[in-house]
Design a protein around this motif. Structure first.
Motif, PDB file in Angstrom:
ATOM      1  N   LEU A   3       3.514   1.639 -21.394  1.00 30.42           N
ATOM      2  CA  LEU A   3       2.150   1.678 -20.903  1.00 30.42           C
ATOM      3  C   LEU A   3       2.157   1.317 -19.426  1.00 30.42           C
ATOM      4  CD1 LEU A   3       2.072   0.726 -24.045  1.00 30.42           C
ATOM      5  CD2 LEU A   3      -0.303   0.197 -23.548  1.00 30.42           C
ATOM      6  N   ILE A  23      -0.144   6.093 -21.499  1.00 32.78           N
ATOM      7  CA  ILE A  23       0.803   5.751 -22.559  1.00 32.78           C
ATOM      8  C   ILE A  23       1.822   6.872 -22.664  1.00 32.78           C
ATOM      9  CG2 ILE A  23       1.101   5.373 -25.031  1.00 32.78           C
ATOM     10  CD1 ILE A  23      -2.222   4.595 -23.486  1.00 32.78           C
ATOM     11  N   LEU A  28      -1.746   8.718 -28.963  1.00 34.34           N
ATOM     12  CA  LEU A  28      -2.745   7.697 -29.254  1.00 34.34           C
ATOM     13  C   LEU A  28      -3.205   7.757 -30.710  1.00 34.34           C
ATOM     14  CD1 LEU A  28      -5.011   7.904 -26.066  1.00 34.34           C
ATOM     15  CD2 LEU A  28      -2.926   6.567 -26.456  1.00 34.34           C
ATOM     16  N   SER A  31      -4.086   4.714 -33.711  1.00 32.27           N
ATOM     17  CA  SER A  31      -3.939   3.440 -33.011  1.00 32.27           C
ATOM     18  C   SER A  31      -5.279   2.846 -32.611  1.00 32.27           C
ATOM     19  CB  SER A  31      -3.090   3.632 -31.758  1.00 32.27           C
ATOM     20  OG  SER A  31      -3.773   4.415 -30.803  1.00 32.27           O
ATOM     21  N   ILE A  33      -6.691   0.895 -29.393  1.00 33.22           N
ATOM     22  CA  ILE A  33      -6.288   0.734 -27.998  1.00 33.22           C
ATOM     23  C   ILE A  33      -7.273  -0.198 -27.317  1.00 33.22           C
ATOM     24  CG2 ILE A  33      -5.091   2.914 -27.746  1.00 33.22           C
ATOM     25  CD1 ILE A  33      -7.680   4.027 -26.492  1.00 33.22           C
ATOM     26  N   LYS A  49     -12.084  -2.776 -26.892  1.00 36.08           N
ATOM     27  CA  LYS A  49     -11.133  -2.095 -27.759  1.00 36.08           C
ATOM     28  C   LYS A  49     -11.795  -0.891 -28.400  1.00 36.08           C
ATOM     29  CE  LYS A  49      -8.553  -4.589 -30.533  1.00 36.08           C
ATOM     30  NZ  LYS A  49      -8.079  -5.383 -31.696  1.00 36.08           N
ATOM     31  N   ARG A  70     -11.144   6.895 -23.902  1.00 36.51           N
ATOM     32  CA  ARG A  70      -9.798   7.423 -24.090  1.00 36.51           C
ATOM     33  C   ARG A  70      -9.806   8.925 -23.884  1.00 36.51           C
ATOM     34  NH1 ARG A  70      -8.504   5.770 -30.082  1.00 36.51           N
ATOM     35  NH2 ARG A  70      -6.632   7.040 -29.838  1.00 36.51           N
ATOM     36  N   ILE A  77      -6.042   5.778 -21.402  1.00 40.15           N
ATOM     37  CA  ILE A  77      -7.266   5.036 -21.676  1.00 40.15           C
ATOM     38  C   ILE A  77      -7.811   4.501 -20.361  1.00 40.15           C
ATOM     39  CG2 ILE A  77      -6.563   4.442 -24.014  1.00 40.15           C
ATOM     40  CD1 ILE A  77      -5.986   1.600 -23.026  1.00 40.15           C
ATOM     41  N   CYS A  94      -3.326  -3.394 -20.664  1.00 37.25           N
ATOM     42  CA  CYS A  94      -3.674  -2.455 -21.721  1.00 37.25           C
ATOM     43  C   CYS A  94      -2.738  -2.664 -22.904  1.00 37.25           C
ATOM     44  CB  CYS A  94      -3.640  -1.005 -21.234  1.00 37.25           C
ATOM     45  SG  CYS A  94      -2.123  -0.504 -20.405  1.00 37.25           S
ATOM     46  N   ASN A  95      -3.239  -2.330 -24.059  1.00 33.19           N
ATOM     47  CA  ASN A  95      -2.526  -2.589 -25.305  1.00 33.19           C
ATOM     48  C   ASN A  95      -2.764  -1.450 -26.280  1.00 33.19           C
ATOM     49  OD1 ASN A  95      -3.151  -3.733 -28.291  1.00 33.19           O
ATOM     50  ND2 ASN A  95      -1.337  -4.731 -27.429  1.00 33.19           N
ATOM     51  N   ILE A  96      -1.729  -1.131 -27.036  1.00 29.26           N
ATOM     52  CA  ILE A  96      -1.892  -0.163 -28.112  1.00 29.26           C
ATOM     53  C   ILE A  96      -1.282  -0.753 -29.370  1.00 29.26           C
ATOM     54  CG2 ILE A  96       0.241   1.095 -27.525  1.00 29.26           C
ATOM     55  CD1 ILE A  96      -1.319   3.675 -28.350  1.00 29.26           C
ATOM     56  N   THR A 104       2.860  -3.183 -31.773  1.00 27.46           N
ATOM     57  CA  THR A 104       1.962  -3.312 -30.642  1.00 27.46           C
ATOM     58  C   THR A 104       2.768  -3.284 -29.347  1.00 27.46           C
ATOM     59  OG1 THR A 104       0.099  -4.599 -29.756  1.00 27.46           O
ATOM     60  CG2 THR A 104       1.985  -5.837 -30.575  1.00 27.46           C
TER      61      THR A 104
END
Length: 116
Positions: A3, A23, A28, A31, A33, A49, A70, A77, A94-96, A104
């Motif tokens: 990411l 990403i 995606l 998931s 995100i 989120k 997204r 995103i 950022c996180n997925i 994660t």
């Protein structure tokens, strides 16, 4: 999965920024995100989120100011941040999170500084 977040910077109170997170290495699909932030001396907190099943959640302090979105085609995103305040100053990550295997991944973060 990698990411890469970008778009942070130094702005004044009331101004806007848009963060992006690309990403790579996976789609995606399937998931959740999100964007998190960590201010100096504080714990990392969820900002916004998008859930895999649809819908978005926001921390109360950013609701009506920030918008998460997204683009599946671009594997990207975004976090549109309006009416920024000094208390929004933090490193944004950022996180997925993949639902199927509970894995994660985090980006390295981008600094957002809001001066009064």
């Amino acid at each position: 999965v990698q990411l890469q977040a970008s778009g942070g910077g130094l702005v004044h109170t009331g101004e806007s920024l848009r963060l992006s997170c690309v990403i790579s290495g996976s789609s995606l699909s399937g998931s959740d995100i999100g964007w998190y932030r960590q201010a100096p001396g504080k714990q990392r907190e969820l900002v916004a989120k998008i859930l895999s099943g649809g819908g978005a959640i926001y921390v109360a302090s950013v609701k009506d100011r920030f918008t998460i979105s997204r683009d599946n085609a671009k594997n990207t995103i975004y976090l549109q941040m309006n009416s920024l305040k000094p208390e929004d100053t933090a490193v944004y990550y950022c996180n997925i999170f993949y639902i199927q295997n509970s894995r994660t991944y985090w980006g390295k973060g981008t600094q957002v500084t809001v001066s009064s």
